[in-house]
Design a protein around this motif. Structure first.
Motif: not given
Length: 393
Positions: A9-12, A365-376, A14-21, A109-113
């Protein structure tokens, strides 16, 4: 499976945040797709790239005897042309472009899969991982289909998901039939005759006056021509005419643009015909010329009922009955996963990601993905694919 995604989860995240940046617009996801390809290469998963410009399809073959079943999972990769206003450290570094719809999370999420399936292949058949470009109105799904997605990679079913901040995190909704609407673009050009707004307005054919009539007339179509049992939206979202400094000049032309949303083709046909008829009538009554450009951009996203029920059964088995959201209704937003569902049966899933009732909506413009749902989301897609590919009909 739970332990695997929890461990990563932690690694994923960080990856998600990299995509976001590092967001990229549709058909321009070159860095994003390159990162995806690097990860797939590390996982030793074969893939084909450049499908629909930047699209990628990875192949995961099960180690059990091949039963001929082929299942697809899809995630979108593109961002929106918005200026991000969030204060977090991973805010967009590409000014005027941001992941305001959560596609950074979908890709993660698809990378996690992919990471899970690369290590756990105790299934029959083949699972395809589809990384799609240009979902946000640029037709990436259509492009992939036209470039042979389902002829090069035949699939029995295809599944996709979207984070849904309007549902609490941990809840999941899957609808039978229409899930998201067809999205049409409406562009109306009014050609009149300009002149002096003070001295000789009677000698003009005023396009602003005509546009005002169009707004009233067109907005009454849904309430008076569409059955109350059906659903449709018509919104005129922009009017441009004249110059603000030219306060006494009636212009020659006006432009009125908007959108139409429907769920079924019959209502879509009705809306287009009624708009054109109304514009023609107003043009004749005012002595103007009105042209209507009605563009059908995205078809409705329609779930196969059997596939939708299959996903609901999977949700109950993997997450418990309490995870299944039965309150969510179809949305009049558009989604070009519809192009894939028009070719292959499948289902589009709403993955609850809401943190609280005042959470920022999609496209904010304030939206940010909820990383808590990546494992779900990862467990949901992986479980759905494995169960579907092992299924014997």
């Amino acid at each position: 499976m739970d332990a695997f995604f929890a461990q990563h989860h932690d690694q994923l995240t960080q990856l998600r945040k990299e995509f976001h940046k590092n967001p990229e617009l549709g058909f321009e996801e070159f860095k994003t797709s390159q990162k995806v390809k690097e990860i797939l290469t590390e996982l030793d998963l074969p893939f084909v790239d450049n499908i629909g410009t930047t699209g990628i399809v990875a192949t995961v073959n099960g180690k059990q005897p091949d039963n001929g079943r082929r299942i697809g999972l899809r995630a979108d990769m593109d961002a929106l042309p918005l200026h991000e206003k969030s204060p977090h450290a991973h805010r967009s570094t590409n000014e005027g472009c941001m992941h305001a719809c959560g596609h950074d999370g979908h890709t993660t999420i698809l990378i996690a899969v992919a990471e899970y399936l690369a290590q756990h292949r105790d299934f029959s058949g083949t699972i395809y991982l589809i990384f799609q470009p240009a979902e946000e109105g640029r037709g990436g799904g259509d492009a992939m289909v036209k470039e042979g997605l389902f002829t090069r990679f035949p699939m029995d079913e295809v599944y996709g998901l979207h984070n849904w901040p309007y549902i609490p995190a941990g809840k999941i909704a899957v609808l039978d039939g229409p899930a998201m609407a067809a999205g049409d673009r409406l562009s109306i050009t009014v050609k009149g005759l300009g002149g002096h707004g003070g001295a000789t307005p009677h000698l003009t054919v005023d396009p602003i006056r005509i546009s005002a009539q169009l707004v009233t007339a067109l907005h009454s179509i849904v309430s008076r021509e569409v059955s109350a049992m059906d659903q449709a939206v018509l919104s005129l979202c922009a009017i441009q005419s004249g110059e603000l400094e030219a306060f006494n000049v009636i212009p020659d032309t006006a432009q009125v643009n908007g959108t139409v949303r429907t769920f079924i083709p019959e209502v879509q046909d009705l809306m287009e015909a009624a708009i054109k008829r109304t514009c023609a009538g107003i043009a004749q009554s005012f002595g103007a010329e009105i042209t209507v450009d009605y563009e059908r951009i995205i078809p409705a996203t329609v779930n196969d009922p059997a596939c939708a029920q299959f996903v609901r059964d999977t949700i109950i088995d993997e997450f418990g009955k309490q995870a299944l959201d039965l309150k969510t209704k179809p949305t009049l937003g558009g989604e070009d996963f519809s192009y894939m569902l028009n070719q292959v049966p499948g289902a589009y899933i709403f993955l609850g990601s809401g943190r609280h009732e005042h959470d920022h909506p999609l496209h904010s413009p304030h939206f940010d993905f909820n990383d808590a749902v990546i494992p779900i989301g990862a467990k949901l897609l992986a479980s759905t694919a494995i169960r579907a590919v092992n299924r014997q009909d």
